[in-house]
Design a protein around this motif. Structure first.
Motif, PDB file in Angstrom:
ATOM      1  N   ARG A   1       2.659  -9.834  -2.475  1.00 50.65           N
ATOM      2  CA  ARG A   1       1.324 -10.448  -2.396  1.00 50.65           C
ATOM      3  C   ARG A   1       1.378 -11.950  -2.142  1.00 50.65           C
ATOM      4  O   ARG A   1       0.345 -12.597  -2.021  1.00 50.65           O
ATOM      5  CB  ARG A   1       0.542 -10.148  -3.680  1.00 50.65           C
ATOM      6  CG  ARG A   1       0.156  -8.684  -3.768  1.00 50.65           C
ATOM      7  CD  ARG A   1      -0.362  -8.287  -5.134  1.00 50.65           C
ATOM      8  NE  ARG A   1      -0.290  -6.852  -5.301  1.00 50.65           N
ATOM      9  CZ  ARG A   1      -1.302  -6.001  -5.066  1.00 50.65           C
ATOM     10  NH1 ARG A   1      -2.464  -6.472  -4.706  1.00 50.65           N
ATOM     11  NH2 ARG A   1      -1.140  -4.709  -5.219  1.00 50.65           N
TER      12      ARG A   1
ATOM     13  N   PHE B   1      -6.049  -7.615  -1.894  1.00 50.10           N
ATOM     14  CA  PHE B   1      -4.587  -7.737  -1.997  1.00 50.10           C
ATOM     15  C   PHE B   1      -4.181  -9.126  -2.489  1.00 50.10           C
ATOM     16  O   PHE B   1      -3.249  -9.280  -3.268  1.00 50.10           O
ATOM     17  CB  PHE B   1      -3.984  -7.454  -0.618  1.00 50.10           C
ATOM     18  CG  PHE B   1      -2.498  -7.299  -0.607  1.00 50.10           C
ATOM     19  CD1 PHE B   1      -1.899  -6.217  -1.226  1.00 50.10           C
ATOM     20  CD2 PHE B   1      -1.695  -8.231   0.042  1.00 50.10           C
ATOM     21  CE1 PHE B   1      -0.511  -6.062  -1.204  1.00 50.10           C
ATOM     22  CE2 PHE B   1      -0.318  -8.087   0.066  1.00 50.10           C
ATOM     23  CZ  PHE B   1       0.279  -6.995  -0.555  1.00 50.10           C
TER      24      PHE B   1
ATOM     25  N   ALA C   1       0.564  -2.004  -0.830  1.00 51.21           N
ATOM     26  CA  ALA C   1      -0.179  -2.007  -2.094  1.00 51.21           C
ATOM     27  C   ALA C   1       0.142  -0.787  -2.951  1.00 51.21           C
ATOM     28  O   ALA C   1       0.085  -0.862  -4.181  1.00 51.21           O
ATOM     29  CB  ALA C   1      -1.680  -2.060  -1.802  1.00 51.21           C
ATOM     30  N   ASN C   2       0.522   0.331  -2.301  1.00 52.71           N
ATOM     31  CA  ASN C   2       0.670   1.572  -3.073  1.00 52.71           C
ATOM     32  C   ASN C   2       2.102   2.034  -3.277  1.00 52.71           C
ATOM     33  O   ASN C   2       2.348   2.956  -4.045  1.00 52.71           O
ATOM     34  CB  ASN C   2      -0.109   2.711  -2.380  1.00 52.71           C
ATOM     35  CG  ASN C   2      -1.586   2.371  -2.333  1.00 52.71           C
ATOM     36  OD1 ASN C   2      -2.139   1.900  -3.313  1.00 52.71           O
ATOM     37  ND2 ASN C   2      -2.204   2.576  -1.183  1.00 52.71           N
TER      38      ASN C   2
ATOM     39  N   GLN D   1      -9.760  -5.461   2.420  1.00 59.40           N
ATOM     40  CA  GLN D   1      -8.429  -5.075   1.935  1.00 59.40           C
ATOM     41  C   GLN D   1      -7.567  -6.317   1.639  1.00 59.40           C
ATOM     42  O   GLN D   1      -6.898  -6.396   0.605  1.00 59.40           O
ATOM     43  CB  GLN D   1      -7.769  -4.249   3.051  1.00 59.40           C
ATOM     44  CG  GLN D   1      -7.054  -3.006   2.612  1.00 59.40           C
ATOM     45  CD  GLN D   1      -6.410  -2.312   3.819  1.00 59.40           C
ATOM     46  OE1 GLN D   1      -6.891  -2.410   4.960  1.00 59.40           O
ATOM     47  NE2 GLN D   1      -5.329  -1.607   3.570  1.00 59.40           N
TER      48      GLN D   1
END
Ligand SMILES: Cc1ncc(COP(=O)(O)O)c(C=O)c1O
Length: 398
Positions: free
Chosen positions: A220, A99, A289-290, A95
């Motif tokens: 990020r 990312f 991330a979402n 993950q």
């Protein structure tokens, strides 16, 4: 034996710290939520944490930590290379690599251990490290432990860095290392210029995104902020700040990560992180991330605080000039309010405490002599009314 001489040494050392207002003590607060703590029956507003997205108390992050404990227990039972690699660890590493747009990631137990273990695992005697003057203590310690020759360049000064690079012998590996967002000042490293120099002088480039992950570049980090992820060799970060958990990580190519697994002593010789920490970090990353709303709220609050402080005439370096006009605005949640002496910083911190605000005095050796400060941090979880109250109170006190 604890002799009289030994006792006198430690006693006098503490007395000296007392005399220069540099003695530190741990205060126990009871966290109520991500922005409030309780002490002796009174509730305080926390303005000194690195919980930038308020994720420590997010219901789904808590649930994920609980599920991880239920599935895998409370402890990992051993170091990764012996008994400790349970499935959540490689899942989180996949993950993280995704990312950070990197080939591979490796999780460490803390950001401190990630810095120390990465630098000392990759560099050795005969190598050269070029380190920014304001880099975090864990970077400095990693540099020292490596045995490489350390050259410190003036803060964010690429001309000075280039002059040091030019003067290096042709032997040995080279590493340029910098905080992405500087921990005590909140300014951002000039990554594109550092990349140019790293390429020109064939140096590895490492960025510590402890305060950039979750904070800049859509959360990020610094490389993403400058749109140059592919040109940064090593992106380091921590799970303990914006991600609301505990632990550190390194993102790099397969070769470097494989080297760290085999050479990094803080990775090899320490029991793997507990499932709860990994479970929490997995869910924080999923959220980040979402769902852009947390990141957007943080950016809104940073902007709100910048304006509120400006209205009080409080100059914040890298966000304001002394005339109060915003220049070189950098969207980070760290507001260094530099007051000079350690005594003044302590006095202000105490006055703020009396008004229900926790804003810790940062003193030498964390910052240079004469640059003691209040390190104000804003999170996505603060309300506008909180931020206004803090700015108004600072305006009255400063
Ligand atoms: C720039 C920087 N790097 C690394 C660390 C260490 O991270 P951790 O707290 O996860 O050990 C910190 C923490 O204060 C930091 O500010």
């Amino acid at each position: 034996m604890f002799s009289t001489i030994t006792r006198e040494f430690y006693t006098s050392q503490l007395q000296q710290l007392n005399a220069t207002k540099q003695r530190r003590q741990c205060t126990t607060y009871e966290p109520l939520d991500s922005t409030h703590v309780r002490l002796e029956g009174r509730t305080y507003l926390m303005m000194a944490s690195n919980n930038y997205l308020g994720l420590t108390h997010h219901p789904s992050v808590i649930a994920s930590a609980q599920e991880a404990i239920t599935a895998y227990g409370t402890g990992s039972g051993g170091a990764r290379l012996t008994s400790g690699t349970y499935p959540l660890l490689p899942q989180l590493e996949t993950q993280l690599a995704c990312f950070k747009e990197s080939e591979r990631a490796l999780v460490f137990n803390t950001g401190y251990m990630a810095n120390v273990g990465t630098i000392s695992g990759l560099l050795t005697k005969g190598d050269y490290i070029l380190s920014d003057a304001l880099n975090h203590a864990s970077i400095i310690d990693g540099c020292r432990l490596s045995g490489a020759t350390i050259k410190v360049y003036e803060h964010n000064n690429c001309e000075h860095l280039e002059s040091l690079l030019k003067a290096l012998p042709t032997t040995g590996k080279r590493l340029i290392v910098t905080d992405g967002v500087f921990s005590m000042d909140g300014d951002i490293a000039p990554l594109p210029d550092l990349i140019t120099l790293a390429k020109r002088y064939e140096a590895l480039l490492m960025v510590d995104d402890a305060h950039a992950t979750g904070v800049i570049g859509q959360g990020r980090g610094t490389a993403h902020y400058f749109n140059c992820s592919q040109d940064v060799d090593i992106q380091l970060g921590t799970l303990s700040k914006a991600l609301g958990s505990e632990g550190g990580f390194v993102c790099a190519n397969e070769l470097l990560i494989d080297t760290l697994i085999n050479r990094s002593r803080s990775f090899i010789f320490s029991t793997a992180l507990i499932p709860a920490a990994i479970g929490a970090a997995q869910q924080s990353l999923t959220l980040l991330a979402n769902d852009t709303s947390l990141y957007t709220q943080l950016q809104h609050n940073i902007d709100y605080m910048t304006q509120a402080l400006l209205r009080q005439g409080i100059a914040v370096t890298h966000k304001t000039t002394t005339t109060g006009l915003v220049h070189d605005y950098q969207p980070t949640p760290i507001f260094p309010i530099i007051v000079g002496s350690a005594e003044k910083a302590l006095q202000l911190s105490q006055q703020l405490f009396e008004k229900g605000i926790i804003l810790t005095a940062i003193r030498p050796p964390t910052v240079p002599q004469g640059a003691s400060r209040l390190r104000l941090t804003v999170t996505a979880a603060h309300q506008e009314s909180d931020l206004q109250y803090v700015a108004d109170t600072l305006g009255q006190l400063i």
